[in-house]
Design a protein around this motif. Structure first.
Motif, mmCIF file in Angstrom:
data_model
loop_
_atom_site.group_PDB
_atom_site.id
_atom_site.type_symbol
_atom_site.label_atom_id
_atom_site.label_comp_id
_atom_site.label_asym_id
_atom_site.label_seq_id
_atom_site.Cartn_x
_atom_site.Cartn_y
_atom_site.Cartn_z
ATOM 1 N N ASP A 35 -25.867 114.860 61.217
ATOM 2 C CA ASP A 35 -25.061 113.652 61.153
ATOM 3 C C ASP A 35 -24.061 113.786 60.011
ATOM 4 O OD1 ASP A 35 -25.065 110.626 62.112
ATOM 5 O OD2 ASP A 35 -24.817 110.620 59.929
ATOM 6 N N GLY A 37 -22.789 111.439 58.230
ATOM 7 C CA GLY A 37 -22.895 110.405 57.210
ATOM 8 C C GLY A 37 -21.706 109.465 57.266
ATOM 9 N N PRO A 38 -21.593 108.599 56.253
ATOM 10 C CA PRO A 38 -20.485 107.642 56.244
ATOM 11 C C PRO A 38 -19.126 108.352 56.223
ATOM 12 C CG PRO A 38 -22.063 107.183 54.481
ATOM 13 C CD PRO A 38 -22.473 108.470 55.106
ATOM 14 N N PHE A 39 -18.290 107.987 57.119
ATOM 15 C CA PHE A 39 -16.929 108.528 57.213
ATOM 16 C C PHE A 39 -16.898 110.035 57.451
ATOM 17 C CE2 PHE A 39 -16.909 104.913 54.223
ATOM 18 C CZ PHE A 39 -16.247 103.997 55.030
ATOM 19 N N SER A 41 -18.418 112.309 55.829
ATOM 20 C CA SER A 41 -18.244 112.984 54.537
ATOM 21 C C SER A 41 -19.208 114.140 54.304
ATOM 22 C CB SER A 41 -18.383 111.966 53.403
ATOM 23 O OG SER A 41 -19.676 111.384 53.426
ATOM 24 N N THR A 103 -30.802 113.864 53.703
ATOM 25 C CA THR A 103 -30.656 112.448 54.005
ATOM 26 C C THR A 103 -31.036 112.228 55.455
ATOM 27 O OG1 THR A 103 -28.851 112.203 52.432
ATOM 28 C CG2 THR A 103 -29.028 110.517 54.143
ATOM 29 N N ALA A 105 -30.342 110.081 58.195
ATOM 30 C CA ALA A 105 -29.284 109.122 58.498
ATOM 31 C C ALA A 105 -29.695 108.108 59.559
ATOM 32 C CB ALA A 105 -28.031 109.859 58.955
ATOM 33 N N ASP A 106 -30.601 108.507 60.455
ATOM 34 C CA ASP A 106 -31.009 107.600 61.525
ATOM 35 C C ASP A 106 -32.303 108.108 62.140
ATOM 36 O OD1 ASP A 106 -30.935 105.407 63.212
ATOM 37 O OD2 ASP A 106 -29.147 106.039 64.299
#
Length: 147
Positions: A35, A37-39, A41, A103, A105-106
């Motif tokens: 994944d 991640g946000p944007f 990144s 991380t 992420a989901d």
């Protein structure tokens, strides 16, 4: 042999580190996908492409961590901190003893496998025709066989 190159111990692979890390992470049975991640990144940029879900530089300083963001099946049968450590161990197997940040992420629900129904004590055996008829249904509709 043309087209085949032998890899000597201690030599880096021909594939870039981010691709090797991605392959190691995706080989874990609980990992569904990487994944960004946000944007988006969490990514590594390579010539003409990028590896989403892995941030790792070739020849980076020993203190620079490898970052990985994953989506995992849950429940995986392993608590999330242990699962993250299993994934980090796979990354260290490819990237060496660099720090690894994992991380989650989901989470994606794991497929449910229903156990076979237990026989009911004292139940009547089914007739040879494949099961009992259900009888008339609601509002006088004819019954159907269940099995």
């Amino acid at each position: 042999m043309a087209g085949v190159s032998a890899q000597l111990p201690g030599q880096p692979s021909e594939r870039p580190l981010p691709e090797r890390v991605a392959a190691a992470v995706l080989s874990h049975p609980a990992v569904v996908r990487l994944d960004g991640g946000p944007f988006g990144s969490v990514a590594s940029y390579l010539p003409g492409r990028r590896v989403v879900g892995v941030r790792a530089g070739e020849g980076a300083a020993a203190g620079e961590p490898v970052e990985v963001a994953v989506v995992v099946r849950w429940p995986a049968g392993t608590p999330l901190p242990e699962l993250a450590e299993e994934i980090a161990a796979r990354v260290r197997g490819v990237a060496g003893e660099r720090p690894v940040d994992v991380t989650v992420a989901d989470l994606v629900p794991a497929p449910i496998t229903a156990p076979a129904p237990a026989p009911v004590p004292g139940a009547l055996a089914e007739p040879a025709g494949g099961g009992p008829a259900t009888g008339p249904g609601p509002a006088g509709t004819p019954g159907t066989r269940l099995a």
